[in-house]
Enzyme design. Structure first.
Site, PDB file in Angstrom:
ATOM      1  N   ASP A 243       0.817  -0.854   0.014  1.00 24.70           N
ATOM      2  CA  ASP A 243       0.180  -0.174   0.112  1.00 24.70           C
ATOM      3  C   ASP A 243       1.228   0.958  -0.335  1.00 24.70           C
ATOM      4  O   ASP A 243       1.613   1.303  -0.586  1.00 24.70           O
ATOM      5  CB  ASP A 243      -1.055  -0.002   1.387  1.00 24.70           C
ATOM      6  CG  ASP A 243      -0.095   0.209   2.122  1.00 24.70           C
ATOM      7  OD1 ASP A 243       1.269  -0.302   2.639  1.00 24.70           O
ATOM      8  OD2 ASP A 243      -1.355   0.326   3.413  1.00 24.70           O
TER       9      ASP A 243
ATOM     10  N   ASP B 201      -0.825  -0.911  11.947  1.00 23.34           N
ATOM     11  CA  ASP B 201      -0.505  -0.388  13.815  1.00 23.34           C
ATOM     12  C   ASP B 201       0.172   0.396  13.908  1.00 23.34           C
ATOM     13  O   ASP B 201       0.029   1.748  14.469  1.00 23.34           O
ATOM     14  CB  ASP B 201      -0.877  -1.268  14.952  1.00 23.34           C
ATOM     15  CG  ASP B 201      -1.915  -2.115  14.100  1.00 23.34           C
ATOM     16  OD1 ASP B 201      -2.976  -1.569  13.598  1.00 23.34           O
ATOM     17  OD2 ASP B 201      -2.298  -3.093  14.774  1.00 23.34           O
TER      18      ASP B 201
END
Ligand SMILES: *[C@@H]1O[C@H](CO)[C@@H](O)[C@H](O)[C@H]1NC(C)=O
Ligand SMILES: *[C@@H]1O[C@H](CO)[C@@H](O)[C@H](O)[C@H]1NC(C)=O
Ligand SMILES: *[C@@H]1O[C@H](CO)[C@@H](O)[C@H](O)[C@H]1NC(C)=O
Length: 311
Positions: free
Chosen positions: A204, A289
């Site tokens: 990504d 995260d």
């Protein structure tokens, strides 16, 4: 990861993720990852960034998508049901994915999201008895079979590109569908995959940023310069800020991110016998995260801006 006791169980600790591993959770994961693309905002546009407050917390980026889905379900809108989203109108899509503030930006690529919902809903209704669950069952516990089913049946999962005469496949969203189901079910029942370690990281624009932050990936001065002026420029966002989909830079950033995480996994495994069941999914989840939690510390590192339905 050891210190935080980071494990597949961590997935359920995210407030917006389903708390019960059941068939509804499978359809929830599918629709979220069907629409899991293009949430970036340039710093200059931060004040009008798409944001959704859900149960008292304001969400942006990927989590704003999850907040919209949960808000719609609370309002009795069957957004996770393929029959519903096969015939959802653009007005309904605009309502479901509405921002807190009418003056902020709409969710990016809303017309494309509508078209994907329409197309995908129809395919699931016509060929899979109206449920993604039936595609999952057809994969018979193989993550690679499930990825093939997704890519061959639903056009927007075909995250492949021609690079100098070779077809390269990244399959970011198809792999995340598998990974989220695996984590939600903690590798049991509907979410058991015997070949889960075949997955790579999900290429990504966020994980490359944290890889650069950690000094694992390094951009050439020329590329860094290009990304910095596109991302940090004070001007209004324009087409020239984008790395176009299929551009050599885009492909190399994504490809090198996959390689970097594979090498990182090998290095950790060589150091620590205790982490021997570490896979690329857990590393990707952890890095993503980490990037979200430490976004302020890595705000000086540009992300590459590509308008694409693949990530
Ligand atoms: C869904 O797409 C079809 C074309 O494939 C179109 O005829 C139909 O109007 C679309 N439905 C909605 C609700 O936009
Ligand atoms: C996926 O995309 C690639 C490259 O764009 C193309 O060659 C291939 O035929 C596509 N696969 C499917 C199943 O549509
Ligand atoms: C898939 O795995 C589950 C959980 O272990 C098991 O109950 C099921 O029978 C398996 N399905 C197939 C087709 O092997």
């Amino acid at each position: 990861m050891e210190y935080e006791e980071y494990s597949p169980k961590t997935w359920k600790k995210h407030p917006l993720n389903p708390k019960t591993a059941n068939e509804e959770a499978v359809e929830w994961i599918f629709i979220v990852d069907l629409l899991n693309f293009c949430f970036w905002t340039r710093p200059v546009d931060k004040d009008k960034e798409f944001a959704v407050t859900y149960k008292g917390t304001k969400y942006t980026g990927y989590w704003s998508l999850c907040a919209c889905i949960n808000r719609a379900l609370d309002e009795g809108i069957q957004i996770t049901t393929p029959e519903f989203y096969s015939r959802v109108t653009f007005d309904q899509v605009s309502y479901i994915f509405r921002p807190d503030d009418e003056h902020s930006e709409p969710m990016k690529m809303l017309a494309e999201r509508h078209s994907i919902l329409n197309t995908t809903g129809k395919i699931l209704v016509q060929n899979f008895g109206g449920k993604f669950l039936n595609m999952l069952k057809k994969a018979e516990n193989s993550s690679l079979t499930l990825i093939d089913l997704l890519v061959n049946n639903i056009p927007s999962f075909n995250d492949s590109i021609d690079y100098m005469g070779n077809e390269l496949s990244f399959y970011k969203r198809a792999q995340i569908v598998v990974a989220d189901i695996w984590a939600c079910f903690e590798n049991t029942g509907l979410g058991y995959f015997f070949d889960i370690d075949s997955l790579t990281m999900f290429a990504d624009y966020r994980v490359p940023q944290v890889l650069v932050y950690l000094g694992i990936l390094k951009y050439s001065p020329k590329l860094l310069n290009l990304l910095e002026s596109a991302y940090f420029g004070e001007h209004k966002t324009s087409e020239s800020d984008l790395v176009s989909h299929g551009d050599r830079y885009e492909i190399e950033i994504r490809g090198n991110s996959i390689l970097a995480v594979e090498l990182l996994k090998q290095a950790i495994k060589a150091e620590l016998q205790a982490q021997s069941n570490l896979n690329s999914i857990m590393l990707d989840f952890f890095l993503w995260d980490y990037a979200k939690k430490n976004s302020a510390s890595m705000a000086h590192i540009p992300i590459h801006l590509t308008k694409s339905v693949f990530y």
